[in-house]
Design a protein around this motif. Structure first.
Motif, short mmCIF file in Angstrom:
data_model
loop_
_atom_site.label_atom_id
_atom_site.label_comp_id
_atom_site.label_asym_id
_atom_site.label_seq_id
_atom_site.Cartn_x
_atom_site.Cartn_y
_atom_site.Cartn_z
N GLU A 47 0.83 -1.22 0.00
CA GLU A 47 0.00 0.00 0.00
C GLU A 47 0.86 1.26 0.00
OE1 GLU A 47 -3.99 1.25 -0.26
OE2 GLU A 47 -3.51 -0.80 0.31
N ALA A 48 2.06 1.21 0.53
CA ALA A 48 2.96 2.37 0.51
C ALA A 48 3.63 2.53 -0.85
CB ALA A 48 4.03 2.24 1.60
N LEU A 49 3.90 1.43 -1.54
CA LEU A 49 4.59 1.50 -2.83
C LEU A 49 3.68 1.91 -3.98
CD1 LEU A 49 6.89 -1.66 -2.62
CD2 LEU A 49 7.55 0.74 -2.37
N THR A 50 2.43 1.48 -3.96
CA THR A 50 1.56 1.75 -5.11
C THR A 50 1.27 3.23 -5.34
OG1 THR A 50 -0.37 1.16 -3.78
CG2 THR A 50 0.51 -0.54 -5.25
N PRO A 51 1.09 4.09 -4.31
CA PRO A 51 0.89 5.50 -4.63
C PRO A 51 2.15 6.14 -5.22
CG PRO A 51 0.84 5.19 -2.25
CD PRO A 51 0.89 3.83 -2.89
N VAL A 52 3.32 5.64 -4.85
CA VAL A 52 4.56 6.16 -5.41
C VAL A 52 4.63 5.84 -6.90
CG1 VAL A 52 7.09 6.04 -5.33
CG2 VAL A 52 5.77 6.03 -3.20
N VAL A 53 4.25 4.62 -7.27
CA VAL A 53 4.21 4.23 -8.68
C VAL A 53 3.20 5.11 -9.43
CG1 VAL A 53 3.59 2.37 -10.29
CG2 VAL A 53 4.97 1.87 -8.26
N ALA A 115 -4.47 -5.99 -4.85
CA ALA A 115 -5.83 -5.71 -5.32
C ALA A 115 -6.48 -4.58 -4.51
CB ALA A 115 -6.68 -6.97 -5.24
N THR A 116 -6.19 -4.55 -3.21
CA THR A 116 -6.77 -3.48 -2.39
C THR A 116 -5.99 -2.18 -2.49
OG1 THR A 116 -5.55 -4.15 -0.40
CG2 THR A 116 -7.75 -5.12 -0.72
N SER A 117 -4.85 -2.18 -3.20
CA SER A 117 -4.04 -0.96 -3.29
C SER A 117 -4.13 -0.28 -4.65
CB SER A 117 -2.58 -1.27 -2.96
OG SER A 117 -2.00 -2.06 -3.98
N ILE A 118 -4.94 -0.82 -5.55
CA ILE A 118 -5.10 -0.18 -6.86
C ILE A 118 -5.61 1.24 -6.69
CG2 ILE A 118 -6.38 -0.26 -9.04
CD1 ILE A 118 -4.18 -2.37 -8.83
N ASP A 119 -6.51 1.44 -5.75
CA ASP A 119 -7.02 2.80 -5.51
C ASP A 119 -5.91 3.72 -5.03
OD1 ASP A 119 -6.86 1.41 -3.10
OD2 ASP A 119 -8.73 2.20 -2.31
N ALA A 120 -4.96 3.21 -4.25
CA ALA A 120 -3.83 4.03 -3.80
C ALA A 120 -2.95 4.44 -4.97
CB ALA A 120 -3.02 3.29 -2.74
N MET A 121 -2.82 3.57 -5.97
CA MET A 121 -2.05 3.93 -7.16
C MET A 121 -2.76 5.06 -7.91
SD MET A 121 -0.72 1.61 -10.37
CE MET A 121 0.03 0.41 -9.30
N ALA A 122 -4.06 4.96 -8.06
CA ALA A 122 -4.81 6.02 -8.74
C ALA A 122 -4.73 7.33 -7.96
CB ALA A 122 -6.26 5.59 -8.92
N VAL A 123 -4.77 7.25 -6.64
CA VAL A 123 -4.62 8.45 -5.81
C VAL A 123 -3.24 9.06 -6.02
CG1 VAL A 123 -4.39 9.25 -3.42
CG2 VAL A 123 -6.36 7.89 -4.10
N GLY A 124 -2.22 8.21 -6.15
CA GLY A 124 -0.87 8.71 -6.43
C GLY A 124 -0.82 9.49 -7.73
N VAL A 125 -1.53 9.01 -8.75
CA VAL A 125 -1.60 9.75 -10.01
C VAL A 125 -2.21 11.12 -9.76
CG1 VAL A 125 -2.70 9.83 -12.29
CG2 VAL A 125 -1.73 7.68 -11.45
N GLY A 126 -3.31 11.16 -9.03
CA GLY A 126 -3.96 12.44 -8.72
C GLY A 126 -3.07 13.38 -7.92
N LEU A 127 -2.29 12.83 -7.00
CA LEU A 127 -1.40 13.65 -6.17
C LEU A 127 -0.27 14.25 -6.99
CD1 LEU A 127 -1.24 11.54 -2.90
CD2 LEU A 127 -2.52 13.65 -3.31
N ALA A 128 0.15 13.57 -8.04
CA ALA A 128 1.19 14.12 -8.92
C ALA A 128 0.68 15.38 -9.60
CB ALA A 128 1.61 13.09 -9.96
N PHE A 129 -0.59 15.40 -9.96
CA PHE A 129 -1.17 16.57 -10.60
C PHE A 129 -1.27 17.74 -9.63
CE2 PHE A 129 -3.51 13.26 -13.26
CZ PHE A 129 -2.51 13.25 -14.22
N LEU A 130 -1.32 17.45 -8.34
CA LEU A 130 -1.43 18.50 -7.32
C LEU A 130 -0.07 18.92 -6.80
CD1 LEU A 130 -4.46 17.07 -5.34
CD2 LEU A 130 -4.47 18.87 -7.08
N ASP A 131 1.01 18.37 -7.36
CA ASP A 131 2.37 18.71 -6.96
C ASP A 131 2.59 18.46 -5.47
OD1 ASP A 131 4.96 19.46 -7.55
OD2 ASP A 131 4.60 21.56 -7.03
N THR A 132 2.18 17.29 -5.01
CA THR A 132 2.29 16.89 -3.61
C THR A 132 3.55 16.07 -3.39
OG1 THR A 132 -0.11 16.84 -3.42
CG2 THR A 132 1.11 15.60 -1.78
N ASP A 133 4.22 16.27 -2.24
CA ASP A 133 5.37 15.45 -1.87
C ASP A 133 4.84 14.06 -1.51
OD1 ASP A 133 7.77 14.39 -1.05
OD2 ASP A 133 7.97 15.67 0.73
N ILE A 134 5.18 13.07 -2.31
CA ILE A 134 4.60 11.74 -2.17
C ILE A 134 5.16 10.94 -1.01
CG2 ILE A 134 6.18 10.58 -3.75
CD1 ILE A 134 2.38 10.00 -3.44
#
Length: 190
Positions: A47-53, A115-134
């Motif tokens: 869950e920590a790695l998928t938002p980074v990806v 499977a439960t972290s796919i949403d965290a990956m999508a959130v990571g994509v959204g956070l990149a658009f907001l210029d957030t420190d991941i």
């Protein structure tokens, strides 16, 4: 992203893993704390790695969609939140027949964690658009998931699947709320 938003996001991202962990705990025969820690660690790391990806993928596309970033984050979070709410409302009891195992295999836990972290990956994509420190966001998501999953496994034999469904619905509503807050914040700033 401020500390409160990070905490709520981490909580929302961990609820589907918590729901899965309650089910995993319910499927085990008297799960031990060591098994709960092991399961929590597997889920937490994934869950920590998928938002980074997701964040890295989002950065690659950020320059092309900067004007629409808040709408993208709002849409992703709302869709993911709605999916979590619907999954919580439509979840079926999957009671296994026969004896319950003492522990789950690593690959079963890793696949469930992913499977439960796919949403965290999508959130990571959204956070990149907001210029957030991941890094702090991913660490918060991973740590919260570790605690939630460890707790969920231990609660599984007591609470069963019903608590997991409610947790997933609450997590979905939190995601929708965060998406609305991001949109309102950007529209007020404009």
């Amino acid at each position: 992203m401020n500390l409160t938003a990070t905490a709520f996001l981490a909580l929302a991202m961990s609820t589907d893993a918590f729901a899965a962990a309650v089910g995993k705990g319910a499927a085990l025969h008297k799960p031990r704390f060591s098994e709960a820690l092991r399961t929590g660690a597997i889920f937490g790391v994934i869950e920590a790695l998928t938002p980074v990806v997701g964040w890295a993928l989002g950065l690659a596309a950020a320059q092309y969609v900067k004007a629409w970033d808040h709408w993208i984050a709002f849409t992703l979070l709302t869709l993911l939140g709605a999916r979590m709410v619907l999954a919580g409302l439509n979840a079926q009891d999957d009671e296994a027949q026969g004896e319950r195992p003492q522990r789950h295999g690593f690959w079963l836990l890793a696949i469930t964690g992913f499977a439960t972290s796919i949403d965290a990956m999508a959130v990571g994509v959204g956070l990149a658009f907001l210029d957030t420190d991941i890094v702090p966001v991913a660490a918060a998501i991973g740590a919260t998931t570790f605690v939630a999953v460890t707790t969920g496994v231990m609660m599984g034999r007591v609470l069963g699947v019903v608590a997991g469904k409610r947790a997933e619905i609450a997590g979905g509503l939190l995601l929708i709320g965060i998406g609305v807050a991001i949109l309102v914040e950007h529209l007020r700033a404009a």
